[in-house]
Write a protein that holds these residues in place. Sequence first.
Motif, short mmCIF file in Angstrom:
data_model
loop_
_atom_site.label_atom_id
_atom_site.label_comp_id
_atom_site.label_asym_id
_atom_site.label_seq_id
_atom_site.Cartn_x
_atom_site.Cartn_y
_atom_site.Cartn_z
N ARG A 1 0.84 -1.20 0.00
CA ARG A 1 0.00 0.00 0.00
C ARG A 1 0.88 1.26 0.00
O ARG A 1 0.54 2.25 -0.65
N VAL A 2 1.98 1.21 0.72
CA VAL A 2 2.88 2.37 0.76
C VAL A 2 3.51 2.58 -0.61
O VAL A 2 3.62 3.70 -1.09
N GLU B 1 2.26 1.83 -3.53
CA GLU B 1 1.26 2.39 -4.42
C GLU B 1 1.02 3.86 -4.11
O GLU B 1 0.84 4.68 -5.02
N ALA B 2 1.03 4.21 -2.82
CA ALA B 2 0.83 5.61 -2.43
C ALA B 2 1.96 6.49 -2.95
O ALA B 2 1.72 7.59 -3.47
N LEU C 1 1.57 9.54 -5.70
CA LEU C 1 2.03 10.90 -5.40
C LEU C 1 3.04 11.36 -6.44
O LEU C 1 2.97 12.48 -6.95
N PRO D 1 -3.63 13.00 -3.55
CA PRO D 1 -3.00 12.65 -2.28
C PRO D 1 -3.98 12.21 -1.22
O PRO D 1 -3.60 11.72 -0.17
N THR E 1 -5.42 7.90 -1.23
CA THR E 1 -4.53 7.00 -1.95
C THR E 1 -3.07 7.43 -1.87
O THR E 1 -2.18 6.68 -2.25
N GLY E 2 -2.81 8.63 -1.37
CA GLY E 2 -1.44 9.12 -1.31
C GLY E 2 -0.97 9.27 0.12
O GLY E 2 -0.78 8.29 0.83
N THR E 3 -0.80 10.52 0.54
CA THR E 3 -0.28 10.75 1.88
C THR E 3 -1.22 10.22 2.95
O THR E 3 -0.78 9.90 4.05
N VAL F 1 -2.50 7.39 3.18
CA VAL F 1 -2.11 6.03 3.51
C VAL F 1 -1.00 6.05 4.55
O VAL F 1 -1.08 5.39 5.59
N GLU G 1 4.26 14.31 5.82
CA GLU G 1 4.36 12.88 6.07
C GLU G 1 5.79 12.40 6.28
O GLU G 1 6.00 11.29 6.78
#
Length: 299
Positions: free
Chosen positions: A57-58, A60-61, A65, A71, A74-76, A78, A116
Motif C-alpha cells: 500500500r505504501v 502504491e501511495a 504521489l 494525495p 490513496t497518497g499521503t 495512507v 508525512e
Amino acid sequence: MDPTLAMCAALVDGAELSSFVGGQFDVGAVVAAIRPEAKDGFLLDEVPWKHFPLGYRVREAVHLLHTGGSPVGTGTGVMGCMCADDMQAAAVLAVPFLIRIAADTRHPHRADALPEVSCPARARHFGIASRGQLLLHRSEIRYDDLYDDYGVEVTGYPAGWSVAAARAAITADTALLQPLLDDPAPAIRIHAAYALATATDHEHVVRAAFRTRLAVEPDPVVRAALVLATGEATRTHPHPPTTAWIREQWHDPTQAPKVRLAAAIGWLCLTDEPTPDDLRATVDHLATDERADAMEALP
C-alpha cells in the motif's frame, strides 16, 4: 503469513532480536541500502516493500504521489493513517521519496508529501503529561532491547527500529530539506523545520540553519516552529548554550507572544529545573484561546 509478521512471531517464540540485525526485515538496513539512483529516479521496484506489513500500500501511495495522483486517501493519507495506527515500518521506506517530492518546487503535491516525511520518525505517545517525554527523541536504539521507550508496533515489529530508520533517512537527506526553510509558503517552512528536528545534529548544522532562518523569518508562527524544532534537536543532542538561548526567548518581551510560548515549552523540555514563577506568569498571560487557535498550524 506476512514475512515480517513471521519475524515477529519468531520473537514471541524466544528468538533474539539481534539475530535480525542487518537482514531483510531490518528496515534501517533496507532503507540505507536503497541506491541514490533509485531514490532520485523513483525506481520503486528496487525497494523490498513486501518485507514489511502493508508495504504494497505504501508503494502504491508513493507511486500515485510521484505521478501526480490524488494525495487524499490513496497518497499521503495512507502513510499518515498507518503511522497513526502504529504501523510505521513500511512508511519508513517512503521517506526518501517523500523528501524528493517535497523538494521539487514544481510538484503539485509537495505540500501534501512534506508533513508525512517525519511521521514515522516519531513514536506516537498518548496521554503524556511529563515534560521529559513531550519532546522524547532518542538518537540511539538498542537492538537487543525490544521493549525500549518506543515498545512495539501493533504488528509486533520493534517501533524503535522504525523510528531510528526514519531519522537516519531524514539525516541522509538534510541537504534537500534545508532549502525548504526558505520556501515562500509558511506551511512548507514549518514542516521542513519539524522534519529536520529529527535529524542527527551532532555538529549543530541543522540548528544553525534554524537560527539563520529565524533571523529573517517574518511569520510569528513559523518563528515558533523554528524555536520548537531547535528545542527538539537540543533534547537529542544537549547543548547548554542553546538551552540558555531558548530561555532568553521566553524572557524577551520584544518577541512575538507565539514565539515566547514556544520557547517556554521548549525550555521546560530541556531542563529538570522547577518551573520558575516568571515562566508561569508568562504562560498565564500569553496562553489565550485566540493564540492557541493561531498555533494550530504547528505540527
